[in-house]
Design an enzyme around this catalytic site. Structure first.
Site, PDB file in Angstrom:
ATOM      1  N   HIS A  39       0.705  46.694  76.438  1.00 40.25           N
ATOM      2  CA  HIS A  39       1.161  47.177  75.627  1.00 40.25           C
ATOM      3  C   HIS A  39       0.976  48.691  75.536  1.00 40.25           C
ATOM      4  O   HIS A  39       1.027  49.344  74.577  1.00 40.25           O
ATOM      5  CB  HIS A  39       0.356  46.767  74.148  1.00 40.25           C
ATOM      6  CG  HIS A  39       1.327  45.388  73.768  1.00 40.25           C
ATOM      7  ND1 HIS A  39       1.399  45.284  72.515  1.00 40.25           N
ATOM      8  CD2 HIS A  39       1.510  44.241  74.449  1.00 40.25           C
ATOM      9  CE1 HIS A  39       1.812  43.894  72.466  1.00 40.25           C
ATOM     10  NE2 HIS A  39       2.067  43.395  73.589  1.00 40.25           N
ATOM     11  N   GLU A  88      -4.669  20.001  95.637  1.00 42.02           N
ATOM     12  CA  GLU A  88      -3.743  20.007  94.732  1.00 42.02           C
ATOM     13  C   GLU A  88      -2.417  20.948  95.205  1.00 42.02           C
ATOM     14  O   GLU A  88      -2.658  21.680  95.923  1.00 42.02           O
ATOM     15  CB  GLU A  88      -4.260  20.651  93.401  1.00 42.02           C
ATOM     16  CG  GLU A  88      -5.207  19.350  92.795  1.00 42.02           C
ATOM     17  CD  GLU A  88      -4.593  18.271  92.298  1.00 42.02           C
ATOM     18  OE1 GLU A  88      -4.290  18.154  91.236  1.00 42.02           O
ATOM     19  OE2 GLU A  88      -4.272  17.310  93.190  1.00 42.02           O
ATOM     20  N   LYS A 143      12.783  34.160  71.062  1.00 37.39           N
ATOM     21  CA  LYS A 143      13.003  33.562  72.500  1.00 37.39           C
ATOM     22  C   LYS A 143      12.021  33.060  73.164  1.00 37.39           C
ATOM     23  O   LYS A 143      12.047  31.928  73.646  1.00 37.39           O
ATOM     24  CB  LYS A 143      13.562  34.976  73.323  1.00 37.39           C
ATOM     25  CG  LYS A 143      13.999  34.766  74.657  1.00 37.39           C
ATOM     26  CD  LYS A 143      14.880  35.669  75.111  1.00 37.39           C
ATOM     27  CE  LYS A 143      15.392  35.251  76.453  1.00 37.39           C
ATOM     28  NZ  LYS A 143      16.835  36.309  76.835  1.00 37.39           N
ATOM     29  N   ASP A 144      10.636  33.541  72.814  1.00 39.45           N
ATOM     30  CA  ASP A 144       9.615  33.021  73.592  1.00 39.45           C
ATOM     31  C   ASP A 144       9.252  31.566  72.925  1.00 39.45           C
ATOM     32  O   ASP A 144       8.882  30.700  73.790  1.00 39.45           O
ATOM     33  CB  ASP A 144       8.133  34.138  73.578  1.00 39.45           C
ATOM     34  CG  ASP A 144       8.312  35.152  74.276  1.00 39.45           C
ATOM     35  OD1 ASP A 144       8.911  35.073  75.159  1.00 39.45           O
ATOM     36  OD2 ASP A 144       7.431  35.813  74.046  1.00 39.45           O
ATOM     37  N   SER A 147       6.498  46.309  78.243  1.00 42.01           N
ATOM     38  CA  SER A 147       7.167  45.536  79.146  1.00 42.01           C
ATOM     39  C   SER A 147       8.009  46.363  80.174  1.00 42.01           C
ATOM     40  O   SER A 147       8.822  47.237  79.713  1.00 42.01           O
ATOM     41  CB  SER A 147       7.629  44.327  78.648  1.00 42.01           C
ATOM     42  OG  SER A 147       6.862  43.586  78.000  1.00 42.01           O
TER      43      SER A 147
END
Lengths: 411, 188
Positions: free
Chosen positions: A218, A290, A246-247, A222
Site C-alpha cells: 500500500h 507433495e 472482483k476479488d 499495486s
C-alpha cells in the site's frame, strides 16, 4: 498508512467516531480498502493475493479445530488422525479441507508468484514487497513440510527423513545439525513433538509477514498488467466496490474448484502410502514429496553430488530473493517485452517439466531431462534476465493506463 | 557525547563514557547469548534418548548368507553373516575403485580390534538422504554390486557395504560393536 489520498473520512455513527478518534482503525479501513486508488485495468491474475489470504485464514481455522483432536505422539498420531477421519463429527470434512487447503494455498501462491514475475511486479519500488513474498513462500514450505509429518504415515516419516537429512550435506557440522533437528539419532517422538509445535506457530508468523507484505504493497500501490504507474485519477478506481467485488468473485470461483476436490477427490493430490503407519525399518520403494515440492525435489536429484544437489535446490529458491536486481530491463510488463515474454512462459513449462521429473523415479530419460530442465531454470535467472534487459527492444508503451484501456475497448 | 573533551563532531579520542558504552553493550551481548543457549540446547537429544544407546544381539540363529535387521537408536542395523564369496569379492576390490576407500578388514573389526570377516555389522541408513537400502531380506534387489541398493536415489553398495555407484558420498556407517562371545555382540 502511506501516501495520503483524499480527505480524512467523517463518521456519522457516534460510537465509530469515538473509537476512531482514539484508535483510527475505521479511518485505516476507509483509506486502505475503500477509497484506495487502484489501477483500473487489473486482469484475473490480480485475484490471487486475495485468494491466498482467504486460504491462509481457512488453513488456520481448520488447523486449530484439528489440533483439538490430534495427538502428537509416535504411538498415537496415526490413530488420532484416523479417528478424526472416522469418529469425530465432521472430522473428515475439517481434515480434507485442511490437507487439500495446503495444495490450494500453494496453487494460489504459485499463480501469484507467476503474476509477479510475468508483469515485473518485483521491480523498483516494490523490491522489498517481493522479498517479503519470498519469505512468506519459504515459511509456507516449512509449515507444509512439518504439517505433512504429523499424520505419521510412511511418507510422513520418510519424507521427513530425506528432507532433514539434506542438512547432513553441510561439511563438518552437518551431522550435529541433523541430530539437533531430530532431538535424537533418528526421526522420532521428539521430532514429531517439535514439528507439531512449530507447525502451530509458523502460520501466525506468516500472518505477521503477510501484514508487512500488505503494508509494503500500500506504499506504492499495486502494479498492473501494463506495468505503467498510474498518472492520475483517470487511471484508477477506488478499491471498494470495484476490486472487493472482483476479488470476491475470484475467491468464489476458486473455492468452487477447491470444494470439488475436497468432496469428490480428497485423496487425489496425496500419496496412498501415507495411509500406512510409519515404519522406521522399511523405506517405501518410491519416496515423493507433495506435488508442490516436486520441482525443487527434481533439482535436488538432478545434481549427482550430495552437497551440490542441496546447494542447487536451496539456490533455486534463493535466486528469487535477488530477482529484482538480476532483471536489468526497465520495462515491467512482459506484454511489452517480445523476447522475454517467451522466456517467461518457457520457464513455466520448465517448472512443470521439473515437477514431472520429481514425481518419477530417478532413472532412464528422467535423469537427463531433469538436468536439462534444472539448467534452463538457472540460465533463465542468471543469464537470460540480466542479458535480455540490455539487448531486447521493448514494444512501444501506451502513454497511460487509461489510454491502454480505452484503446483496447475501441479496438 | 556529553563529555566536554569531545569536539562537537564526535570524532575525538575515546572517552570513559565510550568505553562504558562498549563494555555494557558487549556484556549485554554475552548475556543474550548465554540466555539463548538453553533454548538451543533444549532441542538436542534428551537423557532418556541417549540412554537407549546400546543393545545386545545373539547372532547364533543367523545362517551363513542370511542377514537380520535390528533397531538401534531408532535406526535399522544390518547384521549380515557373509558367505566366503561375499568376503572374497569384498577383499578383491582395488581401493582405486572406491569413492570412499576403506579396506574390507577395517569394516569387520570390533572395538577389541578382533577381525571377524563373516560378520558385517552396519547402520542400515543410506548416507545420501537417510533411506533404508534394500538387500537385507531374501528376494530384495541387492543392486549391481551384490550388497545393498537404495531405491530412493539409486545408490548401490557392495558386499562390504561400501558405496560404489550413485549419489551417496560415504560407505554405510559401521557402529561401535564388541563381540562379548562368539554368539553375543553388543552394539553401541
Amino acid at each position: 498508512m502511506a501516501s495520503s489520498h483524499g480527505t480524512p473520512p467523517v463518521f456519522n455513527n457516534k460510537v465509530i467516531a469515538w473509537i476512531d478518534h482514539r484508535l483510527p482503525i475505521f479511518s485505516y479501513i476507509e483509506k486502505e480498502y475503500h477509497t484506495f486508488p487502484t489501477p483500473r485495468n487489473f486482469n484475473y491474475f490480480w485475484n490471487f493475493g486475495a485468494i491466498a489470504t482467504v486460504m491462509l485464514v481457512l488453513m488456520i481455522a481448520t488447523g486449530v479445530v484439528l489440533a483439538t483432536n490430534y495427538t502428537p505422539h509416535v504411538l498415537m498420531a496415526f490413530d488420532s488422525v484416523e479417528r478424526i477421519d472416522r469418529d469425530v463429527p465432521q472430522g473428515w470434512l475439517i481434515r480434507d479441507l485442511h490437507m487439500n487447503g495446503a495444495s490450494f494455498f500453494f496453487i494460489a501462491v504459485y499463480v501469484h508468484i507467476f503474476r509477479g514475475m510475468y508483469y515485473g511486479s518485483y521491480k523498483a519500488p516494490r523490491e522489498l514487497l517481493w522479498i517479503l513474498g519470498v519469505v512468506i513462500f519459504l515459511l509456507m514450505m516449512a509449515t507444509a513440510f512439518m504439517g505433512y509429518v504429523l499424520p505419521w504415515g510412511q511418507m510422513s516419516f520418510w519424507g521427513a527423513t530425506v528432507i532433514t537429512s539434506l542438512f547432513s550435506a553441510i561439511p563438518v557440522v552437518g551431522d550435529s545439525i541433523v541430530t539437533w533437528l531430530w532431538g535424537g539419532f533418528s526421526i522420532g517422538n521428539p521430532t514429531l513433538n517439535r514439528f507439531y509445535a512449530l507447525h502451530y506457530l509458523l502460520p501466525f508468523i506468516i500472518v505477521a509477514v503477510v501484514a508487512l507484505h500488505v503494508v509494503a504493497l500500500h506504499v506504492h500501490g499495486s502494479n498492473n498488467p501494463t506495468g505503467i504507474d498510474p498518472k492520475g485519477p483517470q487511471d484508477t478506481v477506488p478499491f471498494h466496490p470495484y476490486y472487493t467485488m472482483k476479488d470476491g468473485f475470484g475467491v468464489v470461483v476458486f473455492l468452487i474448484v477447491y470444494s470439488l476436490v475436497v468432496f469428490f477427490g480428497p485423496d487425489m493430490l496425496g500419496d496412498a502410502a501415507n495411509y500406512i503407519p510409519a515404519d522406521p525399518l522399511v523405506t517405501p520403494t518410491h519416496i515423493v514429496p507433495e506435488w508442490y515440492f516436486l520441482p525443487f525435489y527434481a533439482i535436488l536429484r538432478a545434481v549427482p553430488d550430495k552437497l551440490g544437489g542441496v546447494i542447487a535446490m536451496f539456490g533455486a529458491i534463493a535466486v528469487l530473493f535477488v530477482l529484482p536486481w538480476l532483471d536489468t530491463s526497465r520495462v515491467r510488463s512482459s506484454t511489452f517485452r517480445p523476447i522475454y515474454k517467451w522466456c517467461m512462459l518457457l520457464l513455466v513449462v520448465d517448472v512443470v517439466v521439473l515437477g514431472f521429473c520429481g514425481a518419477n523415479p530417478p532413472a532412464g530419460f528422467w535423469i537427463p531431462l531433469s538436468q536439462a530442465a534444472t539448467l534452463y531454470y538457472f540460465v533463465h535467472f542468471l543469464i537470460l534476465l540480466p542479458v535480455l534487459g540490455k539487448i531486447e527492444r521493448p514494444l512501444p508503451m501506451p502513454p497511460s493506463i487509461a489510454d491502454a484501456v480505452l484503446k483496447k475497448k475501441a479496438g | 557525547m556529553a563529555s566536554s573533551s569531545v569536539p562537537a563532531d564526535g570524532h575525538g579520542d575515546p572517552t570513559r563514557r565510550d568505553f562504558l558504552m562498549v563494555a555494557t553493550g558487549a556484556l549485554g551481548a554475552v548475556g543474550a547469548a548465554a540466555v539463548a543457549w538453553p533454548f538451543i540446547n533444549n532441542l538436542n537429544p534428551a537423557a532418556d534418548t541417549l540412554a537407549l544407546a546400546s543393545i545386545e544381539v545373539n547372532v547364533t540363529p543367523i545362517e551363513v548368507g542370511q542377514a537380520i535387521t535390528v533397531k538401534w537408536r531408532g535406526k535399522p542395523v544390518f547384521i549380515r553373516h557373509r558367505t566366503e564369496k561375499d568376503i572374497k569379492e569384498a577383499e578383491a576390490v582395488p581401493m582405486s575403485e572406491l569413492p570412499d576407500p576403506q579396506t574390507d578388514n577395517s569394516r569387520v573389526t570390533d572395538t577389541a580390534k578382533k577381525v571377524r570377516p563373516e560378520w558385517l555389522i552396519m547402520i542400515g541408513v543410506c548416507t545420501h538422504l537417510g533411506c533404508v537400502p534394500l538387500g537385507n531380506l531374501p528376494g530384495q534387489d541387492k543392486g549391481p554390486y551384490g550388497g545393498w541398493y537404495c531405491p530412493c536415489h539409486g545408490s548401490a553398495y557392495d558386499t562390504s557395504g561400501r558405496i560404489r555407484k550413485g549419489p551417496a558420498p560415504l560407505n554405510l556407517a559401521i557402529p561401535q560393536y564388541l563381540f562379548l562371545s562368539d554368539s553375543l555382540v553388543r552394539i553401541g
